[in-house]
Design a protein around this motif. Sequence first.
Motif, short mmCIF file in Angstrom:
data_model
loop_
_atom_site.label_atom_id
_atom_site.label_comp_id
_atom_site.label_asym_id
_atom_site.label_seq_id
_atom_site.Cartn_x
_atom_site.Cartn_y
_atom_site.Cartn_z
N LEU A 231 0.82 -1.21 0.00
CA LEU A 231 0.00 0.00 0.00
C LEU A 231 0.85 1.27 0.00
O LEU A 231 0.56 2.23 -0.70
CB LEU A 231 -0.93 0.01 1.21
CG LEU A 231 -2.14 -0.92 1.14
CD1 LEU A 231 -2.82 -1.01 2.51
CD2 LEU A 231 -3.14 -0.44 0.09
N SER A 239 -5.13 5.27 -2.54
CA SER A 239 -4.60 6.54 -2.06
C SER A 239 -4.86 6.61 -0.56
O SER A 239 -5.76 5.95 -0.03
CB SER A 239 -5.27 7.72 -2.77
OG SER A 239 -6.66 7.71 -2.51
N VAL A 240 -4.06 7.41 0.14
CA VAL A 240 -4.23 7.56 1.59
C VAL A 240 -5.48 8.38 1.85
O VAL A 240 -5.59 9.52 1.42
CB VAL A 240 -2.99 8.23 2.22
CG1 VAL A 240 -3.22 8.46 3.72
CG2 VAL A 240 -1.76 7.36 2.01
N SER A 248 -2.43 4.44 8.90
CA SER A 248 -3.05 5.03 7.72
C SER A 248 -4.21 4.18 7.25
O SER A 248 -4.21 2.95 7.43
CB SER A 248 -2.04 5.16 6.58
OG SER A 248 -1.00 6.05 6.93
N TYR A 250 -6.48 3.51 3.72
CA TYR A 250 -6.35 3.69 2.29
C TYR A 250 -7.70 3.49 1.62
O TYR A 250 -8.53 2.70 2.07
CB TYR A 250 -5.35 2.69 1.70
CG TYR A 250 -3.96 2.88 2.24
CD1 TYR A 250 -3.02 3.63 1.53
CD2 TYR A 250 -3.57 2.32 3.45
CE1 TYR A 250 -1.72 3.80 2.02
CE2 TYR A 250 -2.29 2.50 3.95
CZ TYR A 250 -1.37 3.23 3.23
OH TYR A 250 -0.10 3.42 3.72
#
Length: 803
Positions: A231, A239-240, A248, A250
């Motif tokens: 990731l 994408s974050v 995080s 995603y």
Amino acid sequence: MMSVRAINGCFIIRTATTGAAPPVSLFRHRIQRLRSSHLREFSKLGFGFPLLRQNAGGDAPSCSACIHSLVESVSQELESVSRRKRSRLSVRASVKVKLTSYGEVVEDKLVNQELEAGLLLEFKKDPERVLLAVTHRPDGKKNWMVFDQNGVSSSIKPQQITYIVPGVYNFDHTGLTDFLHRAQDNLDTQLLEFAWMELLEKNKPVTPEELAEIIYGRSDPLESYCAHFLLSKDEIYFSVLESKGSRSIYSPRRTEQVEELLRRQRVKEAEEREFEEFIQLLKSAKNAPSHTKPPKSSWLANDKVRENIDSLKAYAIDAWASIDQRKLAGVILKSMGLQKTAVSALNLLIDIGYFPVHVNLDLLKLNLPTDHSDAIVEAAEILLSESSDLDAARRIDLTHLKVYAIDVDEADELDDALSATRLQDGRIKIWIHVADPARYVTPGSKVDSMCSREARRRGTSVFLPTATYPMFPEKLAMEGMSLRQGETCNAVSVSVVLRSDGSIAEYSVENSIIRPTYMLTYESAAELLHMNLQEEVELRLLSEAAFLRSQWRHEQGAVDTTTLETRIKVVNPEDPEPLINLYVENQADPAMRLVFEMMILCGEVIATFGSQHNIPLPYRGQPQSNIDVSAFAHLPEGPVRSASIVKVMRAAEMNFRCPVRHGVLGIPGYVQFTSPIRRYMDLTAHYQIKAFLRGGDNFPFSAGELEGIAASVNMQNRVVRKLCNSGLRYWVIEFLRRQQKGKKYTALILRFVKDRIASLLLVEVGFQATAWVSEGKQVGDEVEVRVEEAHPRDDLILLKEVL
């Protein structure tokens, strides 16, 4: 549409028709890629596929065997599920809850795990590197000491931590290498595609641990780390969505975004392949023998290759057009294993055969024009074929005169020639014939805006040891405008009758027709003078007139600055070892003095003529009020005395309305007039004089306009002079480098720079350099020196006195 999910060893194929999901074609493409080889890969990554065992004889399995196998598989699967639950519990132990905007209670997936000894984590070592490490002990209030994968112990800040591997406690740092190796086997970016399709369909964000469940069927530490790694490095599918510390979440990108990113990735990969091919081309050319290197034209055929070469070229001369161009050159040099320096770029271009070994860097840096454009060459052709002579009715016929053109042997542009006769009263009459390029180019005409304006931009012809770059297109300058032996040529002829003391008694300036008789080099003219042939009485008259003029000028206060002058002609300059022809000219030699005096005489006459008729001209003068020639009487005549006098001379001055005394030449006024093909300011004087000869005072240029032209032209001339001096110096040093080691040279001490470091003139090569000389030596003394080192590219010459 179809989607594929792998969980606990079972493929679930489902059909869905709702939601903004990927197109059917995309799913079909993905499923086609899921071949048996991928099944083996999934098995390696930890997916369980229970299989029924066969009997030893290869028959179908018995019922008991099947049951035994099934029970064993179920037991293994239950144990695996138990391990995964324990792993998830360890992660969720630190998870908090939060309220969504709808009031729902959900897990807060961004809560960071508290740091303690023995945790396995990833941290950012520098902007370009992340490393795995194991926490060891606190280092102050917030920092922690860690052992990284390279066995290095260091202190890191919490902000550097990018991921804490869940479910790991008291990890032994000696196992980092093995952990990385096992992780490497599990990193298959294709797995992200399947997870992306699954999550995009549900429009669901994901944590690394949740992704591990989807693609590996488990969220154990190894699989969780692999999912995080995929990731964090992914630039296509996810994408974050949100990030906090080392945690995080995603989000899958939209289909159109992925397709665009994939397109960009393909373009980038194509560019990278193209760049790698270019690097291989450089390496191949660099290693090839000199005679098999690619021609320069081959590097310019492809736009991308030319762009790369241009970046190296700009880097070599410190003249990049943009930061991107500079970066590109740096990447090329790095890829070639070279330092990011101008010298590295230069040597690389030489090594691949794009630049010759002796490429003139100053010519490239100054960006001086060399070739003429096709439009200007075409305009020149038109001038040669169609131009008419506006002065034909006013030209006097001087074809009966014997005419001598004296210049260096490789001169292509012949600007001037000389004639002389003795009058019945014994006085000498001289003609200085000057080429008439103004017959072809007239200010304000349509073609003038092409040829003459380009000549003004260049300011002067450029004479280098390796090439000549004429101010006008070559054919126009060397065929149409130049004086040619045995042919009828148009000219502007200045006639002068001298008194017995060398002063001017009478003069005239007229358009003329001449037929040059001899084209002589300085050497051949000197030889004819020495032979004193009766049939060359006109040449002897010119020499006699030159002597009278020299005497008269010195009586008027002229200062003698004759010295040795070096001239070099390089044959085949593109070769690694071209032939160097070096000539040392003594300006005091009779033939050179003859031409020198006649040119000064012509300049004095034009200044007098301009003053008499109020013609705006580029009058040139030079004060000498600060020169006391007697102070240099103790120095030997020639180069030593001239060098000392030149050091105290004041700069030249210009006036465009009336003459200025030229004290150094010892004349009341002076205008450069004898080189209109190679010097633009000489051509402006021709424009002005010829306008007057045509019967009016409607001059092409006012005094103010001439001043403006002179400002830009003189600036360009200084650039060209610098280029010519550096080019000459380069080839003299290269000439000395090739000479036999230990060879001795005679040198004159011109002056002392500091202590015993003297400025020397090497007599055999007419070249100035510095060297330490022994005690007791004085200015004007001769010393013997040898060349210790000579590096033309570095402008380095090291001389040592031979004691």
